[in-house]
Design a protein around this motif. Structure first.
Motif, PDB file in Angstrom:
ATOM      1  N   VAL A 188       0.806  -1.234  -0.054  1.00  0.00           N
ATOM      2  CA  VAL A 188      -0.027   0.125   0.007  1.00  0.00           C
ATOM      3  C   VAL A 188       0.971   1.310  -0.056  1.00  0.00           C
ATOM      4  CG1 VAL A 188      -1.738   1.353   1.282  1.00  0.00           C
ATOM      5  CG2 VAL A 188      -1.702  -1.264   1.294  1.00  0.00           C
ATOM      6  N   PRO A 189       0.707   2.184  -0.602  1.00  0.00           N
ATOM      7  CA  PRO A 189       1.631   3.466  -0.839  1.00  0.00           C
ATOM      8  C   PRO A 189       1.594   3.914   0.766  1.00  0.00           C
ATOM      9  CG  PRO A 189      -0.198   3.536  -2.224  1.00  0.00           C
ATOM     10  CD  PRO A 189      -0.566   2.378  -1.750  1.00  0.00           C
ATOM     11  N   ALA A 190       3.009   4.516   0.873  1.00  0.00           N
ATOM     12  CA  ALA A 190       3.374   4.899   2.174  1.00  0.00           C
ATOM     13  C   ALA A 190       3.982   5.898   2.477  1.00  0.00           C
ATOM     14  CB  ALA A 190       3.922   3.675   3.159  1.00  0.00           C
ATOM     15  N   VAL A 191       4.006   7.002   3.349  1.00  0.00           N
ATOM     16  CA  VAL A 191       4.901   7.788   3.511  1.00  0.00           C
ATOM     17  C   VAL A 191       5.716   7.904   4.939  1.00  0.00           C
ATOM     18  CG1 VAL A 191       4.995  10.488   3.974  1.00  0.00           C
ATOM     19  CG2 VAL A 191       3.520   9.290   2.420  1.00  0.00           C
ATOM     20  N   VAL A 192       6.785   7.686   4.845  1.00  0.00           N
ATOM     21  CA  VAL A 192       7.600   7.229   5.973  1.00  0.00           C
ATOM     22  C   VAL A 192       8.822   7.929   6.115  1.00  0.00           C
ATOM     23  CG1 VAL A 192       6.605   4.723   5.940  1.00  0.00           C
ATOM     24  CG2 VAL A 192       8.723   5.344   4.696  1.00  0.00           C
ATOM     25  N   ILE A 193       9.811   7.585   7.353  1.00  0.00           N
ATOM     26  CA  ILE A 193      11.092   7.949   7.524  1.00  0.00           C
ATOM     27  C   ILE A 193      11.819   6.589   7.727  1.00  0.00           C
ATOM     28  CG2 ILE A 193      10.708  10.204   8.307  1.00  0.00           C
ATOM     29  CD1 ILE A 193      11.666   9.227  11.159  1.00  0.00           C
ATOM     30  N   ASP A 194      12.937   6.534   7.752  1.00  0.00           N
ATOM     31  CA  ASP A 194      13.854   5.245   8.002  1.00  0.00           C
ATOM     32  C   ASP A 194      13.908   5.201   9.546  1.00  0.00           C
ATOM     33  OD1 ASP A 194      15.578   3.492   8.498  1.00  0.00           O
ATOM     34  OD2 ASP A 194      16.834   3.842   6.877  1.00  0.00           O
ATOM     35  N   GLU A 195      12.882   4.602  10.126  1.00  0.00           N
ATOM     36  CA  GLU A 195      12.947   4.534  11.612  1.00  0.00           C
ATOM     37  C   GLU A 195      14.207   3.872  12.183  1.00  0.00           C
ATOM     38  OE1 GLU A 195      10.212   5.589  13.438  1.00  0.00           O
ATOM     39  OE2 GLU A 195       8.421   5.825  12.182  1.00  0.00           O
ATOM     40  N   VAL A 196      14.490   2.800  11.643  1.00  0.00           N
ATOM     41  CA  VAL A 196      15.682   2.111  12.135  1.00  0.00           C
ATOM     42  C   VAL A 196      16.924   2.973  12.092  1.00  0.00           C
ATOM     43  CG1 VAL A 196      17.090   0.078  11.827  1.00  0.00           C
ATOM     44  CG2 VAL A 196      14.541  -0.004  11.547  1.00  0.00           C
ATOM     45  N   GLU A 204      14.997  -1.916  16.970  1.00  0.00           N
ATOM     46  CA  GLU A 204      16.045  -2.506  15.974  1.00  0.00           C
ATOM     47  C   GLU A 204      17.043  -1.506  15.757  1.00  0.00           C
ATOM     48  OE1 GLU A 204      16.067  -5.562  14.718  1.00  0.00           O
ATOM     49  OE2 GLU A 204      14.228  -6.042  15.934  1.00  0.00           O
ATOM     50  N   GLY A 205      16.865  -0.294  15.508  1.00  0.00           N
ATOM     51  CA  GLY A 205      17.879   0.622  15.441  1.00  0.00           C
ATOM     52  C   GLY A 205      18.948   0.850  16.390  1.00  0.00           C
ATOM     53  N   PHE A 206      18.083   0.985  17.781  1.00  0.00           N
ATOM     54  CA  PHE A 206      18.913   1.083  19.055  1.00  0.00           C
ATOM     55  C   PHE A 206      19.786  -0.462  19.184  1.00  0.00           C
ATOM     56  CE2 PHE A 206      18.668  -0.735  23.532  1.00  0.00           C
ATOM     57  CZ  PHE A 206      19.480   0.300  24.126  1.00  0.00           C
ATOM     58  N   LYS A 207      19.247  -1.665  18.816  1.00  0.00           N
ATOM     59  CA  LYS A 207      20.067  -2.795  19.247  1.00  0.00           C
ATOM     60  C   LYS A 207      21.042  -2.630  18.131  1.00  0.00           C
ATOM     61  CE  LYS A 207      16.603  -5.734  18.628  1.00  0.00           C
ATOM     62  NZ  LYS A 207      16.062  -7.405  18.441  1.00  0.00           N
ATOM     63  N   ALA A 208      20.864  -2.293  16.993  1.00  0.00           N
ATOM     64  CA  ALA A 208      21.812  -2.075  15.803  1.00  0.00           C
ATOM     65  C   ALA A 208      23.237  -1.456  16.133  1.00  0.00           C
ATOM     66  CB  ALA A 208      21.426  -1.897  14.441  1.00  0.00           C
ATOM     67  N   ALA A 209      23.058  -0.137  16.648  1.00  0.00           N
ATOM     68  CA  ALA A 209      23.959   0.566  17.199  1.00  0.00           C
ATOM     69  C   ALA A 209      24.695  -0.097  18.638  1.00  0.00           C
ATOM     70  CB  ALA A 209      23.400   2.154  17.694  1.00  0.00           C
ATOM     71  N   LEU A 210      24.099  -0.569  19.521  1.00  0.00           N
ATOM     72  CA  LEU A 210      24.943  -1.134  20.400  1.00  0.00           C
ATOM     73  C   LEU A 210      25.928  -2.294  19.727  1.00  0.00           C
ATOM     74  CD1 LEU A 210      22.197  -1.501  23.452  1.00  0.00           C
ATOM     75  CD2 LEU A 210      24.261   0.460  22.810  1.00  0.00           C
ATOM     76  N   ALA A 211      25.076  -2.992  19.214  1.00  0.00           N
ATOM     77  CA  ALA A 211      25.884  -4.303  18.451  1.00  0.00           C
ATOM     78  C   ALA A 211      27.249  -3.769  17.770  1.00  0.00           C
ATOM     79  CB  ALA A 211      24.904  -5.194  17.530  1.00  0.00           C
ATOM     80  N   GLY A 212      27.002  -2.701  17.033  1.00  0.00           N
ATOM     81  CA  GLY A 212      28.034  -2.217  16.109  1.00  0.00           C
ATOM     82  C   GLY A 212      29.344  -1.708  16.914  1.00  0.00           C
TER      83      GLY A 212
END
Length: 341
Positions: free
Chosen positions: A157-165, A200-208
């Motif tokens: 479905v058409p969507a308007v978003v930001i990259d939340e992650v 998910e973004g929070f976890k990715a930063a910690l993992a990195g």
């Protein structure tokens, strides 16, 4: 008594036919940009307001679009609806609101009954309604144009978003750069896709950064002030984190309130950050470091996209979708700063 301006007056003022004015008002194609601008200038000069009922009878439309929502963050909703209203006003459309409870029994039947009763020409869905597959199926079967805001839904479905992650990852990296390794995180409701994306973004930063997640420092809120305060009370008991990332501004404001009551200095003893850049982020003390999500602009864009779908200016093929990704900005303010940690 004021004289009512008619479509004939606009046509005469612009030097075009009544049909051309009608096409411009109804956002139809096959009108040159020069002619469209001429008609819009006449409409503005004469302060012409189309008769909604007459337009509906003539075009078999209600000239209303609907917003279905269940979001207890008033700051987010006000900004989003402001952008939608701005677009609707410019197109001589109305905006109808349908508040619902995502967990209610018979949600799909409730929304579909409202769609039939209000006769809206299309629907804007906000989280968590964006992730309700049965509702999306029902709207599709009924032939109702739909645009999602702040969520990809099932991706069709058409969507308007930001990259939340990525936005949440950048915020977490900001805290890590300040020297924080003991970072608490307050999730939003599980039903909201944004809750999971931000986590998910929070976890990715910690993992990195090679930092292990402390499960005791991850709690769930409801995207409102009270749940943010309650979550902070849990996080600030005993051994506590040196920073808390609340996944929206309302909850972050609740964290600030709890910390102030406990006499914890911010940001010296505790950094607090949020997400969205709603007005509350600038009204609390110290002002919140947050992610600026262009909420008003996204509401504006989503409404405009829906109007184009209704007018069939853009078409969505089966099995495909249109995703319009807006940018975000990390706004560093007083609630986080360089520490000696």
């Amino acid at each position: 008594m004021a004289v009512s301006v008619t479509i004939d007056d606009v046509a005469a003022h612009a030097g075009v036919s009544i049909k051309t004015v009608s096409r411009v008002v109804n956002r139809e194609a096959n009108v040159s940009e020069k002619t469209r601008n001429k008609v819009m200038a006449a409409i503005e000069a004469l302060n012409y307001r189309p008769n909604q009922a007459a337009r509906g009878l003539a075009g078999r439309r209600s000239y209303l679009i609907g917003v279905v929502y269940d979001n207890i963050s008033p700051n987010y909703l006000i900004n989003l609806q402001s952008g939608m209203i701005e677009t609707c006003h410019a197109a001589s459309y109305g905006l109808a609101l349908c508040p619902v409870a995502y967990a209610e029994t018979g949600l799909v039947e409730h929304v579909m009954a409202w769609v039939r009763h209000s006769q809206v020409d299309g629907v804007l869905l906000t989280p968590p309604l964006t992730d309700c597959a049965p509702l999306l199926v029902a709207l599709e079967k009924a032939g109702v144009p739909v645009v999602l805001v702040s969520s990809l839904g099932a991706g069709q479905v058409p969507a308007v978003v930001i990259d939340e992650v990525e936005a949440a990852r950048q915020m977490t990296l900001h805290l890590i750069a300040l020297g924080h390794t003991e970072i608490g995180f307050i999730k939003g409701p599980a039903a909201h896709s944004a809750s999971q994306s931000r986590y998910e973004g929070f976890k990715a930063a910690l993992a990195g950064a090679g930092i292990a997640i402390n499960g005791a420092y991850v709690v769930e809120g409801r995207f409102d002030f009270d749940s943010g305060e309650i979550a902070a009370q849990r996080l600030l008991k005993g051994k506590r984190p040196t920073a808390i990332f609340a996944s929206n501004d309302d909850m972050a404001a609740g964290v600030l309130h709890a910390a102030h009551k406990l006499g914890i200095a911010i940001p010296e003893a505790l950094a607090v950050v949020g997400f969205d850049d709603t007005p509350i982020s600038r009204q609390v003390w110290p002002s919140l470091t947050t992610i600026r999500q262009p909420i008003r602009e996204m509401g504006n864009h989503a409404a405009d996209l829906l109007l184009q779908l209704i007018a069939k200016k853009v078409l969505v093929e089966d099995g495909s979708s249109m995703v319009f990704q807006h940018g975000f900005e990390l706004k560093v303010r007083g609630s986080s700063q360089k520490t000696s940690i």
